[in-house]
Design an enzyme around this catalytic site. Structure first.
Site: not given
Lengths: 301, 301
Positions: B48, B111, B141, B171
């Site tokens: 990110t 999405y 993630y 993560k």
């Protein structure tokens, strides 16, 4: 492009998936042809109902090419071109321009949240400028329930001010009347199409341009009747029917449920397949959906 | 791949953007080299903080190739491979396997919202199976503030059960201690790396594997000190410093603020650029950020 054509009933078209997990372009073209013959004004490929974000740029380009090669008129096609990465949105937009479809349907980049209006304007502006054609025509896609990045009336107005007719309209999938009313008030020159079928009649009465909606995949005649508003009694009856149909979807995942009905209508189980992360309806859910659908048989007429 | 290397301090690396709006791969490689020399255990590209979702598959592949060609050791690189379209995630994963980097960092498709655990498992499973190599190593993630599609402990456990060591870790960017504790309790065999620098010491004390974090771009020595925990007094001092640094970001957009500090540290204004939909800090914001950063000068040491 032919943005003036994007009025009335445009189907947010389902995307059929074959046994290998790939887009079944032949079935997609056949479905588009059937919808146009059923009285829809056009089809929209690769919106949310069409699982657009689940397909790569190459898949989306190949499928559009195949649909047009199968004889669907480009001026009756809108194509979703949104992506989190602007180069992808640009590539899809350039392809749409080359195909001379009616318009594109553009999501803002939707990975980052709390994006400033200036960021939405810069992103859409990048796509308009990089499209490389003054004829590009874009519908901004407002669907905060999925994108979590809204198109604000202020951002849309700024884009219209900068790019004129390239910003042709808005697909308002807020499912919220106040949002539609704000778009209409702030953007009198834009075509506003609603995603919520139950708001369609009211939106048309208040200057809306029409709908891009998912339920028209399975009930085109009913949505056509809502669009045409042939007399108060008939329209009120259609309104009751659409509200009953929408209720079938309450608490159920939209795309998988719609594909289950599509499989029932067509007798073609290919329609049951979705691409991950969506999940196809279980056998039990499928039976419940089909039973509820049959209970609404007058809708299917 | 080399998932066992992904322990300690891994930088969620910023991506520099050149005057033409493209990834500046030479500067990226130079930044990676500087971070490794500053004591970081590895770098993570295209998370990110690295604006990964803003770059196309081709851009991400070319940048990784360039960084490795510049001499960064592949076993000290993790690369973000997530995408909304599974074919994109598969292509990025195959490339990462060919490059023999340490591991990949995989967002679930993000999405669609309200995705079932079965959909997350199917999506990640598709990537593992299509990677075409038993040596693939994936960190899941979890960053619900951006993806809005969480990795549940149950989904992670099911993936580990099905795919064994291919699912190497998580993560955890929940910024929430309870979430970390749940991952640790349910997934004792997985390496859990936190995204929140203020939780790092506590996480290491409770069996966490380390961190993949953004602030190490500008304060690697401080995060290194937190990782190393050299004595209670020193660690408590470092903890106070990281909490002061985190406060600088409160109410400010993370990536643009971090890039502003990076430009100040390096004396290189190239670092100010972000790709839309992010927006670079205004001149006034920039001055305020630099002033606040200078006030924390001991952090920068």
């Amino acid at each position: 492009m032919h943005a003036d054509r994007v009025r009335g009933l445009w189907v947010a078209t389902l995307t059929p998936i074959d046994g290998a997990g790939q887009i079944d372009a032949a079935r997609l073209a056949q479905h588009c042809r059937a919808l146009l013959m059923a009285g829809c004004d056009g089809v929209t490929l690769f919106g949310t109902t069409g699982e657009g974000q689940s397909f790569s740029v190459a898949e989306r380009i190949a499928a559009l090419d195949a649909v047009l090669a199968a004889g669907i008129a480009p001026e009756r096609v809108v194509v979703g071109t949104g992506a989190t990465a602007l180069p992808d949105a640009v590539e899809l937009t350039r392809h749409a321009v080359r195909c001379d479809v009616a318009a594109t349907l553009l999501l803002p980049p939707f990975y980052f949240k709390d994006v400033a209006d200036a960021g939405v304007v810069a992103a859409v502006g990048n796509v308009v400028e990089a499209a490389g054609d003054p004829g590009v025509r874009i519908f901004l896609y407002h669907i905060p329930s999925m994108s979590a990045v809204p198109i604000s009336p202020a951002a849309a107005a700024e884009l219209r001010r900068r790019y004129g007719p390239a910003i042709a309209g808005i697909k308002d999938s807020s499912l919220d009347w106040a949002t539609f009313a704000r778009f209409r008030a702030h953007l009198p020159d834009l075509a506003i199409l609603v995603g919520d079928e139950t708001l369609l009649v009211r939106a048309l009465n208040e200057g809306g341009a029409g709908t891009i909606c998912g339920l028209s995949n399975v009930a085109p005649a009913l949505i056509r009747a809502l669009c045409d508003r042939r007399g108060a009694a008939e329209t009120a009856k259609s309104q009751r029917e659409i509200e009953r149909l929408v209720k079938l979807f309450a608490g159920r995942p939209f795309v998988a449920t719609l594909k289950t009905i599509m499989a029932e209508i067509s007798g073609d189980p290919t329609w049951l397949a979705v691409r991950a992360p969506l999940v196809a309806a279980s056998e039990a859910e499928r039976r419940a959906i089909v039973e509820a659908w049959r209970g609404l048989s007058r809708v299917a007429a």
